[in-house]
Scaffold this active site. Sequence first.
Site, short mmCIF file in Angstrom:
data_model
loop_
_atom_site.label_atom_id
_atom_site.label_comp_id
_atom_site.label_asym_id
_atom_site.label_seq_id
_atom_site.Cartn_x
_atom_site.Cartn_y
_atom_site.Cartn_z
N ASP A 1 24.31 42.23 14.86
CA ASP A 1 23.51 42.79 13.76
C ASP A 1 22.44 41.82 13.26
OD1 ASP A 1 25.46 41.14 12.73
OD2 ASP A 1 26.20 42.55 11.22
N HIS A 15 34.98 31.00 12.78
CA HIS A 15 33.95 30.41 11.92
C HIS A 15 34.66 29.46 10.95
CE1 HIS A 15 31.12 33.61 13.11
NE2 HIS A 15 30.18 32.95 12.48
N GLU A 50 31.60 25.66 7.94
CA GLU A 50 30.22 26.06 7.63
C GLU A 50 30.09 26.04 6.11
OE1 GLU A 50 29.29 30.13 8.57
OE2 GLU A 50 27.14 29.79 8.57
ZN LIG Z 1 28.09 33.12 12.96
#
Ligand SMILES: [Zn+2]
Length: 338
Positions: free
Chosen positions: A24, A201, A204
């Site tokens: 996306d 993930h 971050e």
């Molecule tokens: Zn990412």
Amino acid sequence: MFDRREVTGMKYGNCLIDLHLHLDGSLSPDIIRKISRLQNETCTLNDQELEERLMVSEDCKSLDEYLEKFEFPGYYLQTKETISAAVSLLLEELHEQGLIYAEIRFAPQKHKERGLTQEEVVLAAIEGMKNAPIPASLILCLMRGDDTSSENLETVRLAEKYLHKGVAAIDLAGAEALYKTHLYKTFFDYASSHEIPFTIHAGEADGVESISYALLFGAKRLGHGVRAYESEALMKSIKEQNVTLELCPTSNLNTQIFIDLKEYPLRTFLSFGIPVTINTDNMSVSHTTLQKEYDKLIDIFHLTDEEIKQLLLNSVHASFASPEVKALLENKIKGRID
Ligand SMILES: [Zn+2]
């Protein structure tokens, strides 16, 4: 308009591999226009206006603000036809940009607004990979959030069902600082016991603790993982466990993890011996391409050809591709040098 096909003189410009690319967040204005027609809507915005809707502003304040940018393209990814076409068109664009392999990720549960089931979403994405000009794999994202447990479990089971049939792994995406990594242990325990590869993930928006949990769960790759530089002990564990970092430099500037790429800990990771890879995360949101990411790093850190080759080989080794595809990619990269 920003031309994504711009190729620089980089020696390995036609051997690029992106392991961390969200569907996306990577749709170009051209793709948005094409898929909007498939759902009988005419997108009346011009390229400039479309880019503004898709990309973050210079003063994007955080990961949360960054994540808001996915609503607009997400609106066009709610039917089988548009999902298939988006994957197919994206792979064509990646091929034009010099990529030889890509892992495209998305969260099936985010594509149910018009009545699709998660399974229909996954099948539509697999359909979009047929006849692709380059080999590719899908990574299914679980979502961090208040009420995502049953959807996440369904996603893991779909990954199991379609593993090696287009799907290569699972991931965990969403607001990392708000919904901590340790809350998602069950899903990765399931993945481990059913031999579903995964990346997470971590490192971050959240730091050392998030990465520690991802390592504890057995992740072989970390989405970003860039904040590992905050702890030498953690970098040691990453190295010992041979975990690969999926670095996405411009994305990290957008979400204010770093103010300037000169601060980027690439050299720290390289000298520590941690396998790192270079990726885009979201080409449209971050207004970038993989070539641009490499160009910026080459410029700032004076990467040698040998170092670039190693980064690309790291991508091959850490990829969730089959051994046959990995051998093919490795040969392409090595053939480029000799
Ligand atoms: Zn990412």
